[in-house]
Design an enzyme around this catalytic site. Structure first.
Site: not given
Ligand code: AOF
Ligand code: ZN
Length: 348
Positions: A52, A153, A285, A290
């Site tokens: 944003e 693998a 492994g 498992a």
């Molecule tokens: C948004 N827009 O582009 C992203 C968001 O540690 P910070 O401040 O970068 O916050 C990370 C958290 O913010 C992430 O876990 C998610 O909840 C939000 N990420 N939020 O509005 C963004 N990358």
């Molecule tokens: Zn944000």
């Protein structure tokens, strides 16, 4: 253009951050006013401004945000993390309407960003747009554990080595390169003590650029008995030793020992959730594979099938603990030179 069409555009922006945002989601945002596209933005990488804010920074005239509609793929955040709350920023610049792709599943934010916007009189629409970019992020918060991929693998007769306690190279260069990308796409890798001592792997990512290599997790009995000559210890990428006995040793900063009497797959999951690890690659492994299989902790499999038969007394890829009944996986395959990569995935 419809809300869904604008949102598709915002997702195209979000995709630009793929592979760079680490534990953060890939997020895109666009600003629209009276049918005109004013600005676009996305979350470039971990620690950088959110989508944003990036979109607002691309406005030719910052005052143009007043009265505009923002399309953002994820709910704007409400918290002070590495950056200040985006929801408050949108209020401050006078955004009139916010259209959101998906609510943020992160409990720090979930619903709270929307509440801030609504309290300020901003019109909010949540589209429930299918988010293909952040599967792991959504999985982690929905299931409160990492998304697990078992990787191995094996030969055409389903074995991982020629004889027990022996390292056997089965696959070619293309599969090797591919497995490095697989590592780079995960936040942690896990192996057992036996694989550590027999294969002596470095568990690093080679030939792929990554700012956040996976944490190397080893399940051990007694950490203090491990040889410091092991390849694992030759690089400073974090190592977590999950030990069943306490350690008396002074370890370097990048090595941590976590002790628990019984590190079951379920206990490991609860621990990794607390640590915020969203994706785990289990590299073996066969007993560890498992144990995860028996615990139903096998969301995805990546199997490299090598064009040879080993015969003899080698280990099967998954061997040990009794199995439970499972629903089938969805399978896709890809040729990698002489080998085949099989991807199997549950419905989640
Ligand atoms: C948004 N827009 O582009 C992203 C968001 O540690 P910070 O401040 O970068 O916050 C990370 C958290 O913010 C992430 O876990 C998610 O909840 C939000 N990420 N939020 O509005 C963004 N990358
Ligand atoms: Zn944000």
């Amino acid at each position: 253009m419809t809300d869904f069409e604008y949102m598709a555009l915002a997702y195209q922006q979000a995709a630009k951050g793929q592979g760079l945002t680490w534990t953060n989601p890939c997020v895109g945002a666009i600003l629209v006013k009276q049918g005109h596209l004013l600005a676009m933005g996305y979350h470039h990488s971990f620690g950088q401004p959110h989508a944003e804010v990036d979109a607002l920074q691309h406005l030719a005239d910052p005052k143009a945000a007043k009265g505009a509609t923002m399309y953002v793929t994820l709910e704007p955040c409400s918290h002070f993390g590495k950056t200040p709350p985006c929801a408050k920023k949108l209020v401050a610049v006078g955004i009139k309407r916010v259209v959101i792709g998906q609510q943020d599943p992160n409990p720090l934010v979930s619903g709270k960003g929307i509440a801030i916007l609504k309290a300020a009189g901003i019109q909010v629409t949540v589209l429930q747009y299918p988010d293909q970019l952040n599967t792991t992020y959504h999985f982690f918060y929905r299931h409160q554990r990492p998304l697990i991929t078992l990787k191995y693998a094996m030969s055409l007769d389903g074995k991982i080595n020629g004889a027990p306690n022996q390292r056997t190279i089965l696959t070619g260069q293309a599969a090797y390169q591919d497995s490095q990308q697989l590592r780079a796409a995960h936040q942690a890798i896990l192996i057992g003590e036996n694989t550590l001592t027999v294969d002596n792997p470095a568990l690093t990512v080679r030939h792929v650029k990554t700012a956040h290599p996976p944490i190397r997790i080893i399940l051990v009995r007694q950490a203090d008995t491990l040889s410091h000559d092991l390849q694992l210890f030759q690089t400073k990428i974090p190592i977590w030793l999950l030990a069943s006995q306490p350690s008396r040793q002074d370890w370097p900063d990048h090595v941590s020992v976590f002790q628990d009497d019984h590190w079951t797959p379920q206990a490991i999951m609860a621990f990794l959730y607390r640590q915020g690890v969203q994706s785990l690659l289990v590299e073996g492994g066969s007993q560890i594979q498992a144990a995860f299989t028996a615990a139903n902790l096998n969301d995805c499999l990546v199997v490299y099938l090598a064009p040879l038969m080993l015969g003899g007394g080698g280990l099967p890829a998954v061997f040990g603990t009794s199995q439970t009944q499972h629903t089938p996986f969805q399978i896709t395959t890809r040729q990698l030179d002489s080998d085949i990569r099989i991807d199997a995935r549950r419905n989640f």
